[in-house]
Design an enzyme around this catalytic site. Structure first.
Site, PDB file in Angstrom:
ATOM      1  CD  GLU A  42      19.435   8.683  15.173  1.00  0.00           C
ATOM      2  OE1 GLU A  42      19.964   7.558  15.244  1.00  0.00           O
ATOM      3  OE2 GLU A  42      19.792   9.647  15.857  1.00  0.00           O
ATOM      4  CD  GLU A  87      26.553   6.151  14.417  1.00  0.00           C
ATOM      5  OE1 GLU A  87      25.473   6.641  14.028  1.00  0.00           O
ATOM      6  OE2 GLU A  87      26.923   6.175  15.592  1.00  0.00           O
TER       7      GLU A  87
END
Ligand SMILES: *[C@@H]1O[C@H](CO)[C@@H](O)[C@H](O)[C@H]1NC(C)=O
Ligand SMILES: *[C@@H]1O[C@H](CO)[C@@H](O)[C@H](O)[C@H]1NC(C)=O
Ligand SMILES: *[C@@H]1O[C@H](CO)[C@@H](O)[C@H](O)[C@H]1NC(C)=O
Length: 415
Positions: free
Chosen positions: A219, A330
């Protein structure tokens, strides 16, 4: 061509650090000692330290002394100073038309600490971990790790997986093929965080395996995380795990794994400037791809900075290829008093508002088996509660495939 450099571990500095701790704290609490020992492991001896205006200390650490080389499998590792191959494609390099109506000005983004100095070549910049940073974590062992599974599982039949401990997403994704990397240009904002234990991030996920206990994930993106950094600044970050966020992996260089080769960009350091509502827009490009020769996963920031790589052996599924790519935001919703958090995602505004107001990802691309960047096919979108945070995709010739995403969290329709 790769430059071979052999690696020797220097134990002396750790011994000195440890001795210092023991001598100077007459009756150290057990925890304090544990924290100091952890800091001595994390913060490597540096040749120069640059003080950033946000309070960070950036240590210039000799490249062979970086945290990666604490890993037993990397003891004899020869650092690869550049990738063997670089993906090519439509939006491989910036072809942004400056001044056209829809385009943001191609504003260069730097890191805040650059105003106060440079690291010499042969070193890498590492954000020094402070005692307070570690003390904010639930335990020394958990410092630098995600508390919960952090990917979105679109169309999951398992409600626990969909609403994972308050994590909420607004993402675009592709699945059903073999992927060898992904790229995006990500609008940069500084979303407001309601509770210090919440965060808001915007990133690319490179996922491998089924969504079980052994999920592999790489990520990269930007985040605001008061818990991790002690402030509300927008920071460049990376994360990796090979067991669904359980025992392996961490943010940035907070464990051994990622091998950094770049002397100009510090993981976890503040990005500056950030975009303003109806004001100047700034974005960063991130490319992650698998070197077809050695199998390592490389990361590039902007068009100029190849940061380094995750060695292939860290992963199981990702040592072959990725099975899913996700792009988007997120946040953690900690639901104080049964109310949805007002922590923002992206700019804190819904996608409908468009350029200059809502946050975007543009020129999203995947890397195929032949190491070419190409447009993703059959892009899906996912969000747990679109009244809190939403996502809207589109495509045009300048921005390729793009989407606007985010939202304010708590509002009349998201109580
Ligand atoms: C590293 O190299 C030395 C000398 O060649 C060898 O004895 C040792 O087993 C190697 N260690 C690892 C972890 O490969
Ligand atoms: C971060 O933002 C929150 C809410 O916006 C504020 O209460 C807090 O004081 C800020 N923290 C720091 C370190 O500036
Ligand atoms: C997630 O939780 C929220 C609030 O608890 C609920 O309204 C929503 O329907 C859930 N989403 C899914 C996809 O189950």
């Amino acid at each position: 061509m790769k430059m071979g450099v052999s690696v020797k571990l220097v134990g002396f500095a750790f011994l000195v650090g440890f001795f210092f701790t023991v001598v100077h704290s007459a009756i150290p609490s057990r925890q304090k000692l544990q924290v100091r020992k952890h800091l001595n492991r994390l913060n490597k001896p540096s040749v120069k330290t640059i003080l950033s205006s946000d309070g960070d200390k950036i240590d210039c650490v000799p490249i062979h002394h970086q945290p990666a080389f604490d890993h037993p499998f990397l003891k004899n590792h020869t650092i690869q100073m550049r990738p063997n191959y670089h993906p090519e494609g439509l939006f491989g390099e910036s072809k942004v038309k400056v001044g056209s109506k829809q385009e943001p000005r191609s504003n260069p983004i730097t890191q805040l600490w650059h105003a106060n100095g440079k690291c010499p070549s042969g070193t890498i910049p590492i954000r020094r971990t402070k005692e307070e940073d570690v003390l904010r974590a639930s335990s020394v062992k958990r410092y630098g790790r995600k508390k919960h599974r952090s990917f979105a599982k679109p169309r999951s039949p398992d409600p626990d997986l969909v609403n994972q401990s308050g994590h909420q997403h607004a993402i675009a994704y592709v699945e059903g093929d073999k992927y060898y990397g992904a790229k995006a240009t990500i609008n940069v904002w500084e979303p407001r965080i309601q509770q210090p234990n919440e965060f808001s991030l915007s990133q690319i996920w490179i996922l491998g395996g089924s969504f079980g206990e052994d999920l592999n994930s790489i990520e990269a993106g930007w985040q605001v995380s008061p818990d991790l950094y002690g402030d509300n600044n927008t920071r460049l970050f990376t994360y990796w795990t090979s067991d669904a966020y359980q025992a392996t992996g961490c943010y940035n260089l907070l464990c051994s794994g990622f091998i950094q080769i770049n002397s100009e960009i510090a993981m976890g350091a503040s990005i500056s400037p950030v975009s303003g509502y109806r004001s100047s827009q700034y974005d960063i490009s991130i490319l992650v791809w698998k070197d077809p020769k050695e199998g390592n996963w490389w990361m590039q920031f902007g068009n100029d900075y190849v940061l380094g790589y995750w060695p292939s052996f860290l992963f199981s599924y990702l040592s072959e290829s990725a099975s899913m790519i996700e792009w988007g935001g997120e946040v953690v919703n900690s639901e104080v008093d049964g109310q949805h958090t007002s922590t923002q995602m992206g700019s804190g505004h819904f996608p409908e508002e468009g350029f200059g107001k809502a946050s975007y990802f543009r020129n999203i691309q995947v890397v195929d088996e032949s190491n070419n960047l190409k447009a993703p096919k059959d892009i899906g979108t996912f969000t747990e509660q679109s009244n809190c945070y939403d996502v809207q995709t589109g495509s045009n010739s300048d921005w390729g495939h793009f989407f606007y995403y985010g939202g304010p969290g708590r509002n009349g329709n998201c109580p």
